[in-house]
Design an enzyme around this catalytic site. Structure first.
Site, PDB file in Angstrom:
ATOM      1  N   GLY B  33     -11.077  11.643  26.133  1.00 32.56           N
ATOM      2  CA  GLY B  33     -11.166  12.619  25.059  1.00 32.56           C
ATOM      3  C   GLY B  33     -10.806  14.037  25.459  1.00 32.56           C
ATOM      4  N   CYS B 242      -4.138  -4.813  -2.510  1.00 33.01           N
ATOM      5  CA  CYS B 242      -2.695  -4.593  -2.356  1.00 33.01           C
ATOM      6  C   CYS B 242      -1.954  -5.381  -3.432  1.00 33.01           C
ATOM      7  CB  CYS B 242      -2.245  -5.035  -0.965  1.00 33.01           C
ATOM      8  SG  CYS B 242      -0.447  -5.126  -0.763  1.00 33.01           S
ATOM      9  N   CYS B 245       0.220  -8.300  -1.446  1.00 31.25           N
ATOM     10  CA  CYS B 245      -0.375  -9.395  -0.671  1.00 31.25           C
ATOM     11  C   CYS B 245      -1.830  -9.640  -1.041  1.00 31.25           C
ATOM     12  CB  CYS B 245      -0.246  -9.143   0.827  1.00 31.25           C
ATOM     13  SG  CYS B 245      -1.431  -7.953   1.472  1.00 31.25           S
ATOM     14  N   CYS B 267      -0.098  -2.230   0.776  1.00 33.25           N
ATOM     15  CA  CYS B 267      -0.486  -2.025   2.176  1.00 33.25           C
ATOM     16  C   CYS B 267       0.364  -0.917   2.799  1.00 33.25           C
ATOM     17  CB  CYS B 267      -0.223  -3.281   3.000  1.00 33.25           C
ATOM     18  SG  CYS B 267      -1.366  -4.627   2.744  1.00 33.25           S
ATOM     19  N   CYS B 273       1.262  -6.670   5.830  1.00 34.42           N
ATOM     20  CA  CYS B 273       1.535  -7.133   4.463  1.00 34.42           C
ATOM     21  C   CYS B 273       2.534  -8.297   4.488  1.00 34.42           C
ATOM     22  CB  CYS B 273       2.088  -5.976   3.629  1.00 34.42           C
ATOM     23  SG  CYS B 273       2.012  -6.237   1.848  1.00 34.42           S
TER      24      CYS B 273
END
Lengths: 202, 292
Positions: B33, B242, B245, B267, B273
């Site tokens: 980090g 979606c 899909c 998506c 997808c």
């Protein structure tokens, strides 16, 4: 040409671009997964007793920006300093805390990590990476590792660690985010201990 | 005129530059980090196009790697296509659009829906790596704030969101705390993706080219989105699946389909997808077309 000069020009990477990429990929994997033993290969050969893994690390990551500290044993190895100079251009560090990389052939040197650069609170990355040469990375006392990069626990069994090593690592852990990072090497094998890696007896 | 193509160093960057970046990556991994400064190079693409991510990828990639590049989840948008072509030309590496086949995924602003696996590396393109930058413009000050773990200002910012909007209104680049120490900008991914970073088995690397910073999250590392006990962190939710899909657990993009207000939600992750549709999943758009 003197003997040490002849040695110095030998043993570099045959293919600097792809050898250093392969070695770095293994070193990155080692630091991302402390305790995992990686094989750095026999790509670089420095004067004995510098192991292949240490030679590969230095050939991959050292250059004119990275002063190197060698412990007394390695500092006296004929041809090693010229080898490092020829292949990397890295200068020797005049004192331990000036070094970016330190290569230690005597594992007892690991007990005093505080004399190396630990970074500063604003720039903890300005810290040394210690490459310590051991007898072997297996067959020793079983130690338990935990910390970032380790899902639950990892294990290591290096041979030749000095007594007091766990306490030295614990002191280094306590400095976080400051501290040094350690690569244990034997032959062509290496294993990393980040400053975040905690170690205890099994 | 000669037709010979100019030859590049493998993956474009010279070896000295790669060494410098590789050293930065190692320190980034050992200080999760924390933003490591690096000497970012000028790349043959403008800042903002992923020059940081490209330099990180160029420094780690090898001839055996398989590279996937996504831009907002899609493999076929300009930024992704350009960067994929860049590495095909300069490194000659295999590329893929399949998340599961890739060893390295370079991404602009998404984490793939398919969970990443051990051994994979994801490289994020980062515009502003400093999460405190819009609160404190001076780098010297933000350095000290990180050193002293002085993150109160960030919590004040989130609190002001709550006071003004009734909830934390930050929806992307949502700040996280890594391994209980550094507050980190996860890059402008939707906060939907933040939980995917937490204890991911993959190595996560972040490159900011203009700002000259590299940072990292090693595998299995704690990544916690900042919040309050009475205002816990929540990811976006969508009120429909979606349209292509039918997935209801993914991040959706709104696509305008005509000039009469028609739109659909699909998506954002094109590979996910396509994979679902290949397996026979369908959404309402497909149902409508079948009915017409």
């Amino acid at each position: 040409m003197t003997h040490s000069e002849a040695v110095a020009t030998e043993g570099g990477f045959a293919d600097p671009v792809f050898d250093s990429q392969a070695v770095f990929a293994a070193i990155m994997d080692a630091f991302a997964r402390p305790g995992k033993i990686v094989d750095l290969g026999a790509r670089a050969t420095a004067p004995a007793p510098m192991p292949a893994a240490a030679a590969a690390f230095i050939a991959t990551l050292a250059d004119f920006d990275t002063p190197i500290w060698l412990d007394e044993g390695l500092g006296q190895v004929p041809g090693l300093v010229p080898w490092i100079s020829f292949h990397t251009g890295a200068p020797l560090a005049g004192k331990p805390d000036a070094a970016r990389f330190a290569v230690l052939s005597d594992a007892r040197e690991l007990l005093d990590l505080g004399r190396f650069a630990l970074g500063t609170p604003e720039y903890p990355d300005r810290s040394a990476t210690i490459i310590a040469v051991l007898e072997g990375l297996d067959g020793g006392e079983r130690l338990v590792l935990s910390g970032p990069g380790i899902e639950h626990e990892a294990f290591m069994e290096p041979r030749g660690l000095p007594s007091g090593f766990l306490a030295a690592v614990a002191r280094n852990n306590a400095l976080f985010p400051l501290g040094v990072d350690i690569l244990l090497v034997a032959g062509a094998k290496a294993l990393a201990l980040a400053r975040t890696t905690r170690i205890r007896s099994a | 005129m000669s037709a010979t193509t100019p030859t590049y160093a493998f993956a474009y960057l010279d070896e000295q530059t790669k060494r410098m970046i590789r050293r930065a990556i190692l320190k980034a991994i050992t200080i999760p980090g924390y933003q490591v400064p690096f000497a970012s190079r000028e790349m043959p693409m403008p800042y903002g196009w992923g020059t940081g991510g490209v330099q990180v990828t160029a420094s780690i990639i090898g001839p055996n790697d398989v590279l996937k590049v996504i831009d907002q989840g899609a493999d076929d948008t300009t930024n992704a296509v350009s960067i994929r072509a860049f590495f095909e030309r300069t490194a000659g590496v295999a590329t893929t659009t399949r998340t599961t086949e890739a060893t390295i995924v370079q991404t602009r602003h998404r984490v793939p829906e398919t969970p990443l696996a051990e051994g994979q590396t994801i490289v994020f393109q980062v515009p502003i790596p400093e999460p405190l930058r819009f609160l404190e413009p001076r780098e010297t000050e933000t350095r000290v704030m990180h050193a002293l773990e002085e993150y109160g200002l960030m919590h004040v910012k989130l609190y002001e969101d709550i006071a003004r909007h009734g909830h934390i209104a930050t929806t992307y680049a949502y700040p996280v705390k890594v391994e209980g120490r550094y507050v980190m900008d996860p890059s402008p991914i939707p906060k939907f993706d933040n939980p995917k970073m937490h204890r991911s088995p993959a190595l996560q690397l972040f490159g900011a080219g203009r700002e000259k910073r590299i940072y990292a999250v090693p595998p299995y590392t704690e990544v916690v989105s900042l919040d309050f006990e009475d205002h816990p962190f929540r990811i976006q939710s969508f009120d429909r699946p979606c349209a292509l899909c039918g997935a209801d657990d993914v991040y959706l993009d709104e696509v305008v389909t005509d000039d009469r207000g028609g739109r659909m939600f699909v998506c954002s992750d094109t590979d996910h997808c396509e994979d679902r549709r290949a397996k026979g999943f369908t959404g309402e758009q497909v149902h409508q077309e079948a009915a017409e």
